[in-house]
Design a protein around this motif. Structure first.
Motif, mmCIF file in Angstrom:
data_model
loop_
_atom_site.group_PDB
_atom_site.id
_atom_site.type_symbol
_atom_site.label_atom_id
_atom_site.label_comp_id
_atom_site.label_asym_id
_atom_site.label_seq_id
_atom_site.Cartn_x
_atom_site.Cartn_y
_atom_site.Cartn_z
ATOM 1 N N PRO A 47 -11.672 1.080 4.957
ATOM 2 C CA PRO A 47 -11.956 -0.266 5.484
ATOM 3 C C PRO A 47 -12.442 -1.218 4.398
ATOM 4 N N GLY A 48 -13.272 -0.728 3.486
ATOM 5 C CA GLY A 48 -13.791 -1.560 2.410
ATOM 6 C C GLY A 48 -12.686 -2.013 1.466
ATOM 7 N N ILE A 49 -11.807 -1.079 1.142
ATOM 8 C CA ILE A 49 -10.711 -1.407 0.225
ATOM 9 C C ILE A 49 -9.812 -2.472 0.854
ATOM 10 N N ILE A 50 -9.453 -2.268 2.125
ATOM 11 C CA ILE A 50 -8.579 -3.231 2.813
ATOM 12 C C ILE A 50 -9.271 -4.596 2.908
ATOM 13 N N PHE A 75 2.966 -1.060 4.220
ATOM 14 C CA PHE A 75 2.242 0.200 4.130
ATOM 15 C C PHE A 75 3.252 1.331 4.148
ATOM 16 N N GLU A 76 3.307 2.060 3.034
ATOM 17 C CA GLU A 76 4.324 3.100 2.916
ATOM 18 C C GLU A 76 3.703 4.428 2.515
ATOM 19 N N ILE A 77 4.496 5.471 2.695
ATOM 20 C CA ILE A 77 4.091 6.783 2.210
ATOM 21 C C ILE A 77 4.857 7.046 0.920
ATOM 22 N N ALA A 78 4.138 7.413 -0.136
ATOM 23 C CA ALA A 78 4.804 7.669 -1.408
ATOM 24 C C ALA A 78 4.999 9.165 -1.568
ATOM 25 N N ARG A 79 6.080 9.535 -2.187
ATOM 26 C CA ARG A 79 6.394 10.937 -2.396
ATOM 27 C C ARG A 79 5.399 11.593 -3.330
ATOM 28 N N CYS A 80 5.122 10.969 -4.420
ATOM 29 C CA CYS A 80 4.125 11.461 -5.369
ATOM 30 C C CYS A 80 3.975 10.380 -6.404
ATOM 31 N N ILE A 127 0.855 -1.188 0.000
ATOM 32 C CA ILE A 127 0.000 0.000 0.000
ATOM 33 C C ILE A 127 0.888 1.234 0.000
ATOM 34 N N ARG A 128 0.627 2.132 -0.909
ATOM 35 C CA ARG A 128 1.359 3.404 -0.901
ATOM 36 C C ARG A 128 0.355 4.544 -0.838
ATOM 37 N N ILE A 129 0.402 5.283 0.255
ATOM 38 C CA ILE A 129 -0.468 6.454 0.346
ATOM 39 C C ILE A 129 0.310 7.623 -0.209
ATOM 40 N N CYS A 130 -0.259 8.275 -1.194
ATOM 41 C CA CYS A 130 0.469 9.359 -1.834
ATOM 42 C C CYS A 130 0.491 10.575 -0.927
ATOM 43 N N MET A 131 1.675 11.144 -0.773
ATOM 44 C CA MET A 131 1.819 12.344 0.035
ATOM 45 C C MET A 131 2.468 13.432 -0.823
ATOM 46 N N ALA A 134 -6.440 13.449 -6.486
ATOM 47 C CA ALA A 134 -6.027 13.496 -5.085
ATOM 48 C C ALA A 134 -7.220 13.513 -4.130
ATOM 49 N N PRO A 135 -7.076 12.905 -2.931
ATOM 50 C CA PRO A 135 -5.928 12.097 -2.518
ATOM 51 C C PRO A 135 -5.996 10.676 -3.091
ATOM 52 N N ALA A 136 -4.842 10.166 -3.466
ATOM 53 C CA ALA A 136 -4.792 8.867 -4.123
ATOM 54 C C ALA A 136 -4.012 7.862 -3.273
ATOM 55 N N VAL A 137 -4.397 6.619 -3.401
ATOM 56 C CA VAL A 137 -3.719 5.523 -2.713
ATOM 57 C C VAL A 137 -3.466 4.448 -3.757
ATOM 58 N N SER A 138 -2.269 3.869 -3.744
ATOM 59 C CA SER A 138 -2.084 2.748 -4.654
ATOM 60 C C SER A 138 -1.832 1.482 -3.844
ATOM 61 N N ILE A 139 -2.442 0.389 -4.308
ATOM 62 C CA ILE A 139 -2.164 -0.919 -3.721
ATOM 63 C C ILE A 139 -1.670 -1.781 -4.868
#
Lengths: 169, 621
Positions: A154-157, A123-128, A84-88, A135-140
């Motif tokens: 919760p649904g996605i996980i 689970f990581e934080i992505a730079r961009c 999981i990368r949460i874009c920051m 936005a906000p975007a999350v990639s799995i």
């Protein structure tokens, strides 16, 4: 992902790493390219694997380790089954990415940058990730989830655990 | 992918390929372009494409309709988008169901499905033709000329749009000195941010003696909020290959590298395919088109380090080393990759080169103002209605970008700031909306053109927190080589953290300014020297916000959590329990008889309760 994975013994994996290094060396590839290839095969780059890279390339272990620790794509910890990368990036930050991180840390009981206890997610934080207009975007893994809010998470996980159950059947 | 590859021996064969393509496509009634940019991929354009292909086969349209997957069309926030030609009919927010309707009614029936096209919110009317949509109307596409309009995977279509003719003109007509003269006359400057004249750079490479030289494309687009270069690589990879051929020919390099960041796998794939196809057609390799010039290209993938966008750090990374910057001089044109003379250009800069050569310097210099000629590509994002990739003539006013192209601020909130240039750039206020977007005008007010990230921020953005965000970014990405950057950015971050957590003192602002100026003057590379910019510009233009944090311990934008308290107004509360049920940390309790209240120790100030309350009973104090 297929239902059955053949887990080869560590010796075989190490032997494969050696072959990969030799092949890339023959092509004249740089240390970074070799490390990419090794990580793709072995999954991550623990110090034992770095030592093999050092032996095969003739670079000192400190040089190899210096490159591994410099670049964020190289990991010395095993990855989760899903990444999981949460874009920051700035757009995601401005549009509420931090809330997603806080929420997910709580939901997964795992701090950003680490793997969950069950090994399911890293689970990581992505730079961009460059999905700034979504936005906000999350990639799995390779899938990007656009315009995510805390209620979606919760649904996605859960969907990944559901898939897992289907596979195990 | 090309249907069949043949090695082109001479220029006339390029012309022949162009003619063949034009004849072949003339027989189609419609061309349907499905945007395959990363934005649209994330909004599932693949499903739309599948529906299109299935339905067009069902309706027997193979002979009449040509389907193209293109690079980024630009209006990413309304993706997936589909463009139908003739007529430039632009369908937005597409779904497989809508696509089937478009096939049946537009492609078969000839009736434009207006309700699926862009909706002008002000007039309440749909605008079917792309050329009439405010987002596109004032744009001038030069670097993006093919992006979103051709099949990125078709060398034939690239050639049909005069592709590789820039290389032909450079080698047959202009020759090496002529290319340099043309680029100098065009006024093209480096689009990575620094704005160094490209013609002068190539001339220094040309003049440098050496048997082995290199040309390198910097595609390590690391600024958060920027994805212009990725869009070009994904949408028009052949333009970069052609530009590097022209550059290699001009400076005397027979080998080029494209350094792409590891975060861009799609760009890497598409560029790799394009390189292989170009090689198959003999456009890379020995004695290209019988010119006697030989040239080849390789991709090098980064491994996740922001500093590698700095040109000397990038060279170290290509060599497989830690991406730490090198001391300059010697400059890369004197001693670069593997110690050889090396010229490094950014993706967008290169994308302009072939078309400047084919259409001429005068044509290009006809766009822009003063010392900033041509156009600039931006990634417009943040709290703005229409976000995406845009290309504007230099000299356009910021207001036109934000309000005409971007459609203004989302949710009818007020504009607060626009941030340009990422972690090296600055924030501009509403007083600067009438600034002309060009290198000089932006520099004058303390901002920079930067590589092209434009993040628009609304009134709910805290500028101190934004400065902290950028400082957190650069201190984390600092390579650690020099002290001012390694330690200075860390100390600045600590000061900012102190301020946003409500512990700031007036002296902190003074210290921060001194520290910022010291880092600016003493850091070794561009990353460090520009790292304090977001702090300096926000201190300059939003000082009152810093002062509110420090003196009153208040965050005027209600962002800095440690200064916020969420409270439920018992009079407005109807005890519906929605807030308590949705609170992720169970911080809210109450019942039918007892009014709801928030446990401040448990509250993580996520705002979920506010967004759920239907009676506006929860507020921040």
């Amino acid at each position: 992902m297929s239902g059955t994975t053949i887990v080869s013994s560590d010796d075989a994996r190490i032997e494969r790493v050696r072959t990969i290094i030799r092949n890339h060396k023959k092509k004249g590839d740089s240390l970074i390219q070799i490390l990419h290839a090794v990580q793709n095969s072995y999954g991550y780059l623990p110090v034992e694997v770095q030592r093999i890279v050092s032996e095969e390339t003739g670079e000192s272990l400190s040089t190899v380790s210096g490159v591994v620790s410099f670049y964020s794509f190289f990991s010395t910890e095993p990855n989760g089954k899903h990444n999981i990368r949460i874009c920051m990036g700035t757009a995601c930050y401005v549009r509420g990415g931090v809330r997603l991180v806080d929420f997910l840390e709580d939901l997964l009981k795992c701090k950003a940058g680490h793997t969950t206890a069950d090994g399911m997610f890293k689970f990581e934080i992505a730079r961009c990730i460059g999905a700034c207009s979504l936005a906000p975007a999350v990639s799995i893994d390779d899938k990007v989830y656009p315009n995510v809010n805390t209620e979606d998470l919760p649904g996605i996980i859960a969907s990944y655990y559901d898939k897992e159950e289907e596979v195990e059947g | 992918m090309a249907k069949y590859m043949r090695k082109l021996e001479q220029v006339s064969e390029l012309e022949q390929m162009k003619q063949e393509f034009l004849e072949e496509t003339a027989s189609y009634n419609y061309t349907v372009i499905v945007c395959g940019g990363t934005g649209c991929i994330s909004s599932h354009c693949g499903d739309v494409m599948t529906a299109l292909k299935k339905q067009y086969i069902t309706r027997g349209l193979r002979e009449e309709v040509r389907i193209v997957e293109s690079g980024c069309i630009g209006l990413c926030s309304l993706g997936p988008t589909v463009l139908v030609q003739p007529g430039n009919i632009f369908y937005v927010n597409m779904t497989p169901e809508k696509m089937i309707q478009v096939v049946d009614k537009h492609l078969v029936g000839g009736v434009v499905q207006t309700e699926y096209t862009y909706l002008d919110e002000e007039t309440g009317e749909h605008v079917p033709c792309m050329d009439d949509i405010p987002f596109f109307k004032d744009q001038v596409k030069i670097a993006l000329r093919n992006c979103g309009s051709i099949d990125y995977d078709s060398i034939e279509e690239y050639i049909a749009h005069d592709g590789y003719m820039g290389f032909v003109k450079a080698t047959s007509e202009l020759k090496r000195e002529g290319v340099i003269a043309e680029l100098k006359a065009s006024g093209l400057r480096g689009r990575g941010g620094a704005g160094f004249p490209t013609g002068v750079k190539w001339e220094s490479g040309y003049n440098q003696p050496g048997d082995q030289k290199y040309i390198v494309c910097n595609a390590d687009e690391g600024d958060p909020g920027a994805y212009m270069d990725r869009s070009i690589l994904e949408g028009d990879p052949h333009s970069i290959i052609e530009a590097l051929m022209i550059g290699g020919y001009t400076i005397g390099a027979n080998k080029g590298y494209v350094y792409v960041r590891a975060e861009y796998p799609i760009a890497v794939d598409r560029l790799q395919n394009a390189i292989e196809v170009a090689r198959g057609f003999g456009l890379l390799g020995e004695n290209i088109l019988g010119t006697g010039f030989s040239f080849d290209l390789e991709i090098r993938i980064g491994a996740g380090a922001f500093v590698c966008g700095e040109e000397t750090a990038l060279l170290n990374s290509i060599e497989g080393k830690r991406g730490e910057p090198r001391q300059k001089p010697p400059f890369p044109f004197q001693s670069g990759l593997f110690g050889c003379p090396t010229i490094i250009n950014n993706v967008e800069t290169l994308a302009n080169v072939p078309v400047i050569i084919t259409k001429g310097a005068e044509w290009y210099a006809g766009y822009g103002v003063n010392k900033s000629k041509g156009t600039k590509v931006f990634a417009l994002a943040g709290d703005i209605k229409y976000s995406g990739i845009i290309e504007i003539p230099m000299g356009m006013h910021m207001r036109d970008i934000v309000y005409t192209i971007g459609g203004g601020i989302k949710n009818n909130l007020a504009f607060k700031a626009v941030q340009s240039g990422g972690p090296s750039g600055g924030c501009l206020t509403k007083d600067h909306l009438d600034v002309s977007v060009d290198y000089e005008s932006l520099a004058e007010i303390g901002a920079i053109m930067g590589s092209g990230g434009l993040i628009v921020m609304d009134e709910n953005t805290c500028m101190v927190d934004t400065a902290r965000y950028f400082m957190d970014f650069v201190q984390d990405e600092s390579c650690g080589h020099c002290v001012p950057c390694r330690i200075g950015t860390k100390r600045m971050l600590e000061l900012l953290q102190k301020i946003v957590s409500g512990h700031g003192e007036p002296i902190d602002l003074e210290n921060m300014e001194t520290l910022a100026n010291t880092i600016k003057d003493t850091a070794m590379c561009g990353l460090g020297q520009t790292a304090p910019n977001p702090v300096l510009t926000t201190l300059k233009y939003f000082r009152d916000e810093y002062e509110a944090h420090v003196n009153e311990k208040k965050c005027p934008a209600h962002v800095c959590k440690d200064m916020l308290t969420y409270e439920i107004n018992p009079e407005a509360c109807r005890r519906c329990s929605l807030c308590a049920r949705n609170c992720p940390v169970d911080a809210i309790s109450g019942g039918k008889t007892e009014s709801y209240h928030i446990d401040q120790d448990k509250c993580i100030r996520c705002g979920t309760c506010i967004s759920h309350c239907k009676f506006s009973a929860i507020h921040i104090v």
